[in-house]
Design a protein around this motif. Structure first.
Motif, PDB file in Angstrom:
ATOM      1  N   SER A  83       0.824  -1.212   0.000  1.00 41.37           N
ATOM      2  CA  SER A  83       0.000   0.000   0.000  1.00 41.37           C
ATOM      3  C   SER A  83       0.857   1.260   0.000  1.00 41.37           C
ATOM      4  N   LEU A  84       2.037   1.175   0.594  1.00 43.73           N
ATOM      5  CA  LEU A  84       2.956   2.320   0.562  1.00 43.73           C
ATOM      6  C   LEU A  84       3.650   2.423  -0.788  1.00 43.73           C
ATOM      7  N   HIS A  85       4.112   1.274  -1.303  1.00 47.09           N
ATOM      8  CA  HIS A  85       4.821   1.296  -2.585  1.00 47.09           C
ATOM      9  C   HIS A  85       3.902   1.693  -3.732  1.00 47.09           C
ATOM     10  N   SER A  86       2.622   1.362  -3.617  1.00 43.89           N
ATOM     11  CA  SER A  86       1.694   1.648  -4.718  1.00 43.89           C
ATOM     12  C   SER A  86       1.509   3.138  -4.946  1.00 43.89           C
ATOM     13  N   VAL A  87       1.747   3.946  -3.919  1.00 43.48           N
ATOM     14  CA  VAL A  87       1.617   5.410  -4.070  1.00 43.48           C
ATOM     15  C   VAL A  87       2.983   6.082  -3.991  1.00 43.48           C
ATOM     16  N   SER A  88       4.032   5.269  -4.232  1.00 45.14           N
ATOM     17  CA  SER A  88       5.411   5.783  -4.305  1.00 45.14           C
ATOM     18  C   SER A  88       5.874   6.414  -2.998  1.00 45.14           C
ATOM     19  N   VAL A  89       5.427   5.857  -1.880  1.00 46.15           N
ATOM     20  CA  VAL A  89       5.915   6.331  -0.581  1.00 46.15           C
ATOM     21  C   VAL A  89       7.285   5.721  -0.326  1.00 46.15           C
ATOM     22  N   ARG A  90       8.189   6.492   0.134  1.00 47.39           N
ATOM     23  CA  ARG A  90       9.537   6.030   0.440  1.00 47.39           C
ATOM     24  C   ARG A  90       9.520   5.277   1.776  1.00 47.39           C
ATOM     25  N   LEU A  91       9.751   3.989   1.715  1.00 46.18           N
ATOM     26  CA  LEU A  91       9.788   3.184   2.934  1.00 46.18           C
ATOM     27  C   LEU A  91      11.196   3.263   3.509  1.00 46.18           C
ATOM     28  N   LEU A  92      11.333   4.026   4.571  1.00 46.49           N
ATOM     29  CA  LEU A  92      12.647   4.205   5.182  1.00 46.49           C
ATOM     30  C   LEU A  92      13.166   2.900   5.781  1.00 46.49           C
ATOM     31  N   GLY A  93      12.272   2.122   6.326  1.00 47.26           N
ATOM     32  CA  GLY A  93      12.674   0.856   6.932  1.00 47.26           C
ATOM     33  C   GLY A  93      11.552   0.313   7.796  1.00 47.26           C
ATOM     34  N   CYS A  94      11.830  -0.791   8.423  1.00 45.63           N
ATOM     35  CA  CYS A  94      10.841  -1.431   9.282  1.00 45.63           C
ATOM     36  C   CYS A  94      11.436  -1.684  10.659  1.00 45.63           C
ATOM     37  N   VAL A  95      10.543  -1.831  11.631  1.00 47.39           N
ATOM     38  CA  VAL A  95      10.938  -2.054  13.014  1.00 47.39           C
ATOM     39  C   VAL A  95      10.163  -3.262  13.536  1.00 47.39           C
ATOM     40  N   LEU A  96      10.872  -4.215  14.111  1.00 49.15           N
ATOM     41  CA  LEU A  96      10.231  -5.374  14.741  1.00 49.15           C
ATOM     42  C   LEU A  96      10.019  -5.037  16.214  1.00 49.15           C
ATOM     43  N   ASN A  97       8.778  -4.863  16.584  1.00 46.07           N
ATOM     44  CA  ASN A  97       8.448  -4.418  17.937  1.00 46.07           C
ATOM     45  C   ASN A  97       8.113  -5.613  18.831  1.00 46.07           C
ATOM     46  N   MET A  98       8.360  -5.425  20.135  1.00 41.95           N
ATOM     47  CA  MET A  98       8.092  -6.470  21.140  1.00 41.95           C
ATOM     48  C   MET A  98       8.767  -7.776  20.759  1.00 41.95           C
ATOM     49  N   ALA A  99      10.013  -7.682  20.353  1.00 47.50           N
ATOM     50  CA  ALA A  99      10.761  -8.841  19.880  1.00 47.50           C
ATOM     51  C   ALA A  99      11.358  -9.604  21.057  1.00 47.50           C
ATOM     52  N   LYS A 100      11.496 -10.899  20.867  1.00 47.55           N
ATOM     53  CA  LYS A 100      12.156 -11.746  21.865  1.00 47.55           C
ATOM     54  C   LYS A 100      13.653 -11.700  21.609  1.00 47.55           C
ATOM     55  N   VAL A 101      14.367 -11.114  22.549  1.00 48.83           N
ATOM     56  CA  VAL A 101      15.808 -10.935  22.395  1.00 48.83           C
ATOM     57  C   VAL A 101      16.520 -12.128  23.007  1.00 48.83           C
ATOM     58  N   PRO A 102      17.505 -12.708  22.321  1.00 44.12           N
ATOM     59  CA  PRO A 102      18.278 -13.806  22.909  1.00 44.12           C
ATOM     60  C   PRO A 102      18.905 -13.404  24.235  1.00 44.12           C
ATOM     61  N   LYS A 103      19.043 -14.374  25.134  1.00 46.89           N
ATOM     62  CA  LYS A 103      19.593 -14.082  26.450  1.00 46.89           C
ATOM     63  C   LYS A 103      21.016 -13.549  26.367  1.00 46.89           C
ATOM     64  N   ALA A 104      21.759 -14.009  25.364  1.00 44.64           N
ATOM     65  CA  ALA A 104      23.137 -13.527  25.223  1.00 44.64           C
ATOM     66  C   ALA A 104      23.171 -12.028  24.939  1.00 44.64           C
ATOM     67  N   ASP A 105      22.245 -11.543  24.087  1.00 46.16           N
ATOM     68  CA  ASP A 105      22.201 -10.110  23.794  1.00 46.16           C
ATOM     69  C   ASP A 105      21.782  -9.310  25.024  1.00 46.16           C
ATOM     70  N   ALA A 106      20.798  -9.837  25.773  1.00 46.46           N
ATOM     71  CA  ALA A 106      20.362  -9.145  26.986  1.00 46.46           C
ATOM     72  C   ALA A 106      21.493  -9.078  28.004  1.00 46.46           C
ATOM     73  N   TYR A 107      22.293 -10.139  28.086  1.00 48.63           N
ATOM     74  CA  TYR A 107      23.411 -10.151  29.016  1.00 48.63           C
ATOM     75  C   TYR A 107      24.462  -9.127  28.608  1.00 48.63           C
ATOM     76  N   GLN A 108      24.725  -9.025  27.305  1.00 49.39           N
ATOM     77  CA  GLN A 108      25.703  -8.054  26.836  1.00 49.39           C
ATOM     78  C   GLN A 108      25.294  -6.632  27.204  1.00 49.39           C
ATOM     79  N   TYR A 109      23.981  -6.334  27.062  1.00 53.25           N
ATOM     80  CA  TYR A 109      23.539  -4.988  27.407  1.00 53.25           C
ATOM     81  C   TYR A 109      23.669  -4.749  28.904  1.00 53.25           C
ATOM     82  N   GLU A 110      23.295  -5.715  29.718  1.00 49.69           N
ATOM     83  CA  GLU A 110      23.375  -5.541  31.163  1.00 49.69           C
ATOM     84  C   GLU A 110      24.815  -5.320  31.601  1.00 49.69           C
ATOM     85  N   ALA A 111      25.756  -5.948  30.883  1.00 57.60           N
ATOM     86  CA  ALA A 111      27.159  -5.802  31.255  1.00 57.60           C
ATOM     87  C   ALA A 111      27.674  -4.386  31.005  1.00 57.60           C
TER      88      ALA A 111
END
Length: 487
Positions: free
Chosen positions: A416-444
């Motif tokens: 629906s965006l492409h059909s009217v030539s809207v520039r899709l900057l990107g997409c975001v995956l919301n409420m994603a399940k993050v691997p425990k290793a990534d969560a640990y890296q951030y906590e560190a």
């Protein structure tokens, strides 16, 4: 489908594998407990014939090997079974005796083995003893010559009859091993089928394939986000806040040659977190020193005012119809350079109002008064409002909640965006399940806030008392510009 994706599906649906194995073991336990113990009685015969010389012995051996195969069939014949029942009544019919008898031969030998399997240990032995005696008699009668002389074949019992002291079945160890393996194989197959049949958006790679746009961020799921959706206060040091900051960085560098200053934030369906992301993205941009204006253009279900604690009774719709000037309704939020234009009164014709010349003129003016304009719009598949706004922006940011929206719905929203030539900057995956290793890296590497904070810092962005209407004397040049727009 490659092996890596299959392993990911199995890992995602591990509970199916576990449940299937448990069910298989449960069924195995039930069958094993309910099964009657079975005993085996066996006897071994040696088939021989008189021979003279080596040549005769060799030819006789070949003859006997062929003969043994016929005798194996004779052991399960009706005639022998009836003879056993008539001579030794054991409470079985001839057919029941036949079903209990099995035979085996060893290749290259003249040994013939007969086995009787029964739930009664004594009965199995008695049937085998009678069977061995009657079999020798039967072979003698069958091989007898026409003149009444004994035939050339002689059968001797060389082993048994004997019966096993322990049951041959059920075998718990073997049963549980086979049951567990079969349950594991069935569980893996069901997990893969479940993954293939699942049409919901499950990962970032699938989101990129469905939209055809780059992935700008993955916002992790946090249970506390429902009560505290904004990344302020304690939530400012969370993994969710850090993910929004990464999105802020990626969004600013998505196209350095043609930066987007007016960004429409939308989603395929309602409830995917686009409004929360719009507010948090605006806060993150303001914290980085950008002059940010957040516009609530979701006129059917406005939520920006609720999240930020602002009075949304007068806002965008009132400006578009000419009742008020934009400088009179834009409100400052928090102690950063963040301005908010609420939705205003609920209009009867949202699409026409958002697609009007007044809206285009307003966005053109706001573009010159702020570094970045974030517009929260309606879902794309529900109404056309989101597309109408996205056409007038520099680009759109598509928000998708993991595990809720189907791949076809996300693809339809992107089309629906492409059909009217809207520039899709990107997409975001919301409420994603993050691997425990990534969560640990951030906590560190997480920055721990000081225990004591000033009252102003503690209350930053917390509620309506930090939202105030613009006053040219309070805000300075940027407010004066907005005030001039309203004249």
């Amino acid at each position: 489908m490659d092996l890596y994706r299959q392993l990911r599906l199995v890992r995602r649906h591990w509970w199916i594998v576990l449940l299937t194995v448990m069910v298989a073991l449960g069924v195995t336990t039930l069958v094993t407990v309910r099964a009657q113990p079975r005993y085996v009685a066996s006897v071994t015969f040696f088939v021989t014939t008189p021979s003279q010389g080596v040549t005769d012995a060799y030819q006789g051996g070949l003859f006997l090997q062929q003969r043994v195969k016929s005798y194996a069939e004779l052991l399960t014949s009706d005639r022998l079974a009836q003879s056993v029942v008539a001579d030794n009544p054991v409470g079985l019919t001839a057919e029941q005796v036949q079903r209990r008898v099995s035979t085996s031969t060893e290749a290259g030998t003249v040994l013939l083995r007969a086995s009787v399997t029964d739930t009664d240990q004594n009965r199995a032995l008695r049937v085998t003893e009678t069977l061995s005696a009657k079999f020798v008699e039967l072979v003698g009668k069958v091989e007898m010559t026409s003149d009444g002389k004994a035939g050339p074949i002689r059968i001797e019992v060389v082993s048994g009859p004997r019966v096993t002291s322990t049951p041959v079945s059920p075998q718990p160890v073997r049963n549980f091993t086979l049951g567990g393996l079969l349950g594991l194989l069935a569980g893996v197959g069901l997990a893969i089928l479940r993954g293939l049949a699942d049409v919901r958006m499950r990962d970032a790679a699938g989101l990129q394939r469905a939209t055809g746009g780059p992935l700008l961020g993955e916002i992790p799921f946090e249970g506390s986000a429902k009560a505290s959706p904004l990344i302020v206060g304690d939530a400012a040091n969370s993994a969710r806040a850090e993910a929004v900051r990464k999105l802020r960085t990626n969004l600013r560098f998505v196209d350095v040659h043609e930066p987007a200053r007016v960004i429409a934030v939308t989603s395929a369906l309602q409830g995917e977190g686009k409004t929360t992301l719009s507010c948090n993205l605006a806060i993150a941009l303001a914290e980085a020193g950008w002059r940010v204006l957040l516009v609530d253009a979701d006129l059917r279900r406005p939520k920006v005012g609720d999240y930020l604690g602002l009075d949304a009774g007068v806002g965008l719709t009132d400006v578009l119809v000419g009742d008020v000037g934009v400088g009179d309704v834009v409100q400052r939020w928090g102690d950063k350079s963040l301005l908010v234009l609420p939705s205003g009164s609920a209009p009867p014709n949202p699409s026409e109002l958002l697609g009007s010349k007044a809206m285009a003129d307003l966005l053109l003016a706001l573009r010159e008064s702020a570094d970045i304009v974030i517009i929260d719009t309606a879902p794309l598949l529900a109404v056309t409002d989101g597309v109408v706004v996205a056409v007038q922006a520099d680009g759109a940011l598509l928000v998708t909640q993991q595990g809720r929206t189907s791949r076809s719905q996300v693809a339809a929203a992107a089309r629906s965006l492409h059909s009217v030539s809207v520039r899709l900057l990107g997409c975001v995956l919301n409420m994603a399940k993050v691997p425990k290793a990534d969560a640990y890296q951030y906590e560190a590497y997480r920055v721990v806030a000081a225990a004591e904070t000033t009252p102003a810092h503690a209350e930053r962005g917390a509620g309506p008392r930090h939202a105030e209407h613009l006053d040219p004397g309070d805000v300075g040049d940027r407010t004066q510009e907005l005030t001039r727009l309203s004249r």
